[in-house]
Design an enzyme around this catalytic site. Sequence first.
Site, PDB file in Angstrom:
ATOM      1  N   HIS A 199     -15.231  -1.964  -4.906  1.00 48.14           N
ATOM      2  CA  HIS A 199     -16.095  -2.965  -5.552  1.00 48.14           C
ATOM      3  C   HIS A 199     -17.562  -2.546  -5.516  1.00 48.14           C
ATOM      4  CE1 HIS A 199     -12.927  -6.006  -6.125  1.00 48.14           C
ATOM      5  NE2 HIS A 199     -12.457  -5.580  -4.966  1.00 48.14           N
ATOM      6  N   ASP A 244     -11.521  -4.425   0.946  1.00 46.21           N
ATOM      7  CA  ASP A 244     -10.331  -4.795   0.187  1.00 46.21           C
ATOM      8  C   ASP A 244     -10.147  -3.896  -1.033  1.00 46.21           C
ATOM      9  OD1 ASP A 244     -12.672  -5.910  -0.969  1.00 46.21           O
ATOM     10  OD2 ASP A 244     -11.454  -7.274  -2.156  1.00 46.21           O
ATOM     11  N   GLU A 245      -8.923  -3.837  -1.496  1.00 49.04           N
ATOM     12  CA  GLU A 245      -8.561  -3.241  -2.783  1.00 49.04           C
ATOM     13  C   GLU A 245      -9.086  -1.812  -2.971  1.00 49.04           C
ATOM     14  OE1 GLU A 245      -8.006  -7.319  -5.376  1.00 49.04           O
ATOM     15  OE2 GLU A 245      -9.914  -6.258  -5.554  1.00 49.04           O
ATOM     16  N   LEU A 246      -8.939  -1.000  -1.955  1.00 48.39           N
ATOM     17  CA  LEU A 246      -9.318   0.408  -2.061  1.00 48.39           C
ATOM     18  C   LEU A 246      -8.288   1.132  -2.925  1.00 48.39           C
ATOM     19  CD1 LEU A 246     -10.645   2.589   0.800  1.00 48.39           C
ATOM     20  CD2 LEU A 246      -8.841   3.478  -0.666  1.00 48.39           C
ATOM     21  N   GLU A 265      -6.845  -6.037   4.621  1.00 45.86           N
ATOM     22  CA  GLU A 265      -6.314  -4.691   4.447  1.00 45.86           C
ATOM     23  C   GLU A 265      -6.826  -3.717   5.506  1.00 45.86           C
ATOM     24  OE1 GLU A 265      -7.059  -5.810   0.015  1.00 45.86           O
ATOM     25  OE2 GLU A 265      -7.550  -6.629   1.984  1.00 45.86           O
TER      26      GLU A 265
END
Length: 527
Positions: free
Chosen positions: A238, A302-304, A353
């Site tokens: 992000h 998050d969301e790597l 995560e």
Amino acid sequence: MARYRLSLGALALLLTCLAPQTLCLWPIPRSLSTGSTALTLANSFDIDIKIPNAPSDLTAAVSRSKSFLRTDRLERLVVGRGSGDASAVQHAKQISSLILSLTPGSKVQSIADEAILQIGSRREEYSLHIPSDGSSATLTANSTLGLLRGLTTFEQLWYDFNGQATYTLEAPISISDSPAFINQLHWHISDSQSFPLQVPGFTEVSAKGAYSSSMVYSPQDVQDIVSYAGEEIDTPGHTAIISESHPEHVACPQASPWADFANEPPAGQLRFASPATTNFTAGLLAATAKLFPSSLFSTGGDELNVNCYTQDEETQQILSETGQTLEEALDKFTRATHGALEQLGKTPVVWEEMVLDHNVTLSNETVAIVWISSANAAAVAAKNFRIVHGPSDYFYLDCGGGEWLGSDPEGNSWCDPFKTWQRSYTFDPLANITESQQHLVLGGQQLLWTEQSSPENMDSIMWPRAASSAEVFWTGATLPDGSPRNVSSALPRLHDFRFRMVQRGVNAIPLQPLWCAIRPGTCNLDS
């Protein structure tokens, strides 16, 4: 977590709110007793602070409370809107003042300073007593923060009678209250599309990363909300927008198709395997953290997207030269960036995560936000990390509002369906958490992501749904008497709270037609 007993008066509160309601507080206090005597506020009513050198934010809170008492003008939510109270109001005694004081030996600090104390050292409990004989009401706490909580409750005790009197029918009133969990605003201040925060020493990031020069948060803007804010700079994902000012630190910027390289457009993530990027990020986080006195600072995680780094030649070259795996590089990056914050006395906060999906070194003090699913809280607790609940299956306010991505014929949001207040109200913060792990649960948050919200619709998206989770995390896993929370007994109180917000200019959406609101229980499925 300790269990609390509910006084008989508090049980009467629940029953009263299911009958023609008078006193309906939100959130429900831990202990409350009421009577049946009418009482009005004198025209000269005042709030008297018996604290030497009272801090300015406490005096401001008192002024705000007095204003609400004058202008709320909320009629009781009963058939006739309280017209039958005329005789009681006419013969009621008057109360001329509310006296605020701290318990002996309490340290006098500002509300802002109290609100940023380390977790576990904040004191928010208060005791409120309103006698029925017309003598002064009293509000006592161990901190100015507790006094603020008590003022918020005091404001909800009163109703308007034709603009002629501000009254209650339930004096004497005695309340003892305290929160089950922490109170903290989580400000997610950057994302893939925009970096609007002006950080001293890194002003080029917002100069090129904000949507426009008029859409930034200056250090002065930050100070305006600093007493409420726990903040976040998301890393390493992000962060695509940082490529506008520092392309050397971002892997796969603007890569296409973006869905192969990121969870939302535009693609781009910090090149965390690079020592230069690690140093840059540690410096940016440290400089940002200095803007905020809060003891908590979220670094995201998050969301790597692994594919982004697999396709990034520079990342692969660094990994090859150093003999590291991607996870080892992430661990090194995390230790360096968290270390920069810890040197400033900040406690790192991460998304789940970082605890469950990655093999990184995290301090035992690290706080993890559970967001993907409520079912994941048990796994985080099993690793002995402190938890903030924010699962998308209960608390995301933007769920069910439609898709914000283009070329999607279905047009559904990723976290459908719409999360009702009833859904969030049934959440149990201690579900699947063992008794020995309950101390790890710090509380929870009701999240609003702003891809599709702005000042034009923010009130209606948030309120009164966010109030539902506020009671969950103020009151705890159960009601104060140990019984389960239930939407039937909560609804009349939440109606009352919603109408009071509307009186204050908040565009909160209705929960039911007014006909139902003033006739509690008549619109239930089983009525």
